[in-house]
Design a protein around this motif. Structure first.
Motif, mmCIF file in Angstrom:
data_model
loop_
_atom_site.group_PDB
_atom_site.id
_atom_site.type_symbol
_atom_site.label_atom_id
_atom_site.label_comp_id
_atom_site.label_asym_id
_atom_site.label_seq_id
_atom_site.Cartn_x
_atom_site.Cartn_y
_atom_site.Cartn_z
ATOM 1 N N ASN A 200 11.845 -43.503 -1.508
ATOM 2 C CA ASN A 200 13.096 -42.780 -1.358
ATOM 3 C C ASN A 200 12.820 -41.497 -0.580
ATOM 4 O O ASN A 200 11.800 -41.387 0.107
ATOM 5 C CB ASN A 200 13.719 -42.475 -2.719
ATOM 6 C CG ASN A 200 14.531 -43.632 -3.269
ATOM 7 O OD1 ASN A 200 15.645 -43.881 -2.823
ATOM 8 N ND2 ASN A 200 13.973 -44.354 -4.248
ATOM 9 N N ASN A 223 7.456 -40.541 -1.595
ATOM 10 C CA ASN A 223 8.546 -39.582 -1.599
ATOM 11 C C ASN A 223 8.028 -38.257 -1.052
ATOM 12 O O ASN A 223 7.040 -38.244 -0.304
ATOM 13 C CB ASN A 223 9.128 -39.431 -3.005
ATOM 14 C CG ASN A 223 10.062 -40.572 -3.371
ATOM 15 O OD1 ASN A 223 11.169 -40.661 -2.860
ATOM 16 N ND2 ASN A 223 9.617 -41.443 -4.282
ATOM 17 N N ASN A 246 2.695 -38.413 -1.705
ATOM 18 C CA ASN A 246 3.551 -37.267 -1.957
ATOM 19 C C ASN A 246 2.779 -36.008 -1.557
ATOM 20 O O ASN A 246 1.813 -36.090 -0.790
ATOM 21 C CB ASN A 246 3.977 -37.222 -3.423
ATOM 22 C CG ASN A 246 5.114 -38.183 -3.725
ATOM 23 O OD1 ASN A 246 6.264 -37.923 -3.395
ATOM 24 N ND2 ASN A 246 4.797 -39.301 -4.377
#
Length: 327
Positions: A200, A223, A246
């Motif tokens: 996402n 993400n 991340n």
């Protein structure tokens, strides 16, 4: 009695008996026929949905309760020909316990508000479609849900905090959307949740309140999260934790792990410190700490010895084990 009259009487009795024996509730049948009309009346998927037959007996992809005969299961999907939006009349199927619209590239638009009427739902799957818009707050009204799958769609906006109102939720799939923001602070109320929100556009730090949450599985890979995520590892039910790709930054040497942890992937972050010795005692089946800022000797033990150099590679100064010897 004349022969024609006898035949007419027999036909009348046959039709009457047939109608009386139909189990399908008229509200459910009407809703299903409208769903068919809106999504693909001429497709093979709905070929068994004929108005002169019983939906509880002969229609495929539906299921009825043995006592009430109300529709409890509806699965539509795995079809490239079906198209349109989710028909709002689905909200009239109030006895549904399982509902799925999945693997339908032609399914578009938002989640209709009428789904909030389906308060008996235990499983809701809206996956691998082209549904879009924000994930609506009203899903929090579906208090009996245990499984909610909204994966592989085009949903945008934040994860609704109202989902935490579904106290028995065990599986929440949000992966492969376009969601933004962080994980709601209210998710600390979950007792045993498997959360998959990878792929996402989520960002920012993870609320420290999630230290109190009960996670069995958490995958928030790919993400844009930042900050400290070390407190997630102490969840007593946690068996898998994937944080790869991340921008997390914390001291790994201070992390305390749940003793039942089986999967750990924190690769491609900015994690520093050393590898805790406890790692060698965990029954790990998946392990990757590559592409971080870790240093020090790799702990020796039965479990860590199973993993090759690529699970440890591209750190600041890790050594030992499958890497070069420590000086």
């Amino acid at each position: 009695m004349e022969t024609k009259q006898k035949i007419s009487l027999i036909l009348f009795l046959f039709v009457t008996i047939t109608q009386a024996a139909e189990l399908c509730h008229p509200i459910d049948k009407n809703a299903l026929l409208q769903i068919k009309a809106q999504l693909g009346p001429k497709t093979d998927f709905f070929s068994s949905w004929q108005p002169d037959t019983d939906c509880c007996k002969t229609w495929i992809n539906v299921g009825c309760d043995n006592v009430t005969n109300r529709l409890t299961i509806l699965t539509i999907g795995q079809n490239n020909e079906l198209s349109g939006q989710i028909p709002p009349i689905v909200g009239q199927l109030t006895a549904l316990r399982q509902l799925a619209f999945n693997d339908m590239p032609g399914l578009i638009g938002p989640i209709p508000s009428s789904l909030s009427n389906l308060v008996n739902l235990e499983e809701l799957t809206l996956a691998r479609t082209n549904l879009s818009g924000q994930i609506p707050d009203f899903l929090g009204k579906l208090k009996k849900l245990t499984d909610l799958d909204l994966s592989e769609n085009r949903f945008t906006g934040a994860i609704p905090a109202s989902l935490s109102l579904i106290t028995d939720l065990r599986q929440l799939n949000l992966y492969k959307n376009f969601l933004t923001g962080s994980i709601p602070d209210s998710f600390s109320s979950f007792k045993n949740l498997a959360l998959q929100a990878y792929d996402n556009q989520l960002s920012g730090s993870i609320p420290k309140s999630l230290k109190r949450a009960g996670f069995s599985w958490i995958d928030i890979s790919n993400n844009r999260f930042t900050g400290d995520a070390s407190f997630l590892f102490g969840n007593k039910n946690l068996i898998l934790i994937y944080l790869k790709n991340n921008e997390f930054s914390f001291d790994f040497s201070k992390v305390v792990f749940n003793s039942g942890l089986r999967g750990l992937d924190v690769s491609h972050n900015n994690i520093y410190g050393s590898l805790p010795k406890q790692l060698s005692q965990l029954p790990l089946e998946v392990f990757n700490v590559s592409f971080n800022q870790l240093c020090g000797q790799i702990p020796t033990g039965n479990w860590l010895n199973r993993f090759a150099a690529d699970s440890f590679a591209n750190n600041k100064c890790l050594c030992g084990g499958p890497l070069r010897a420590c000086k």
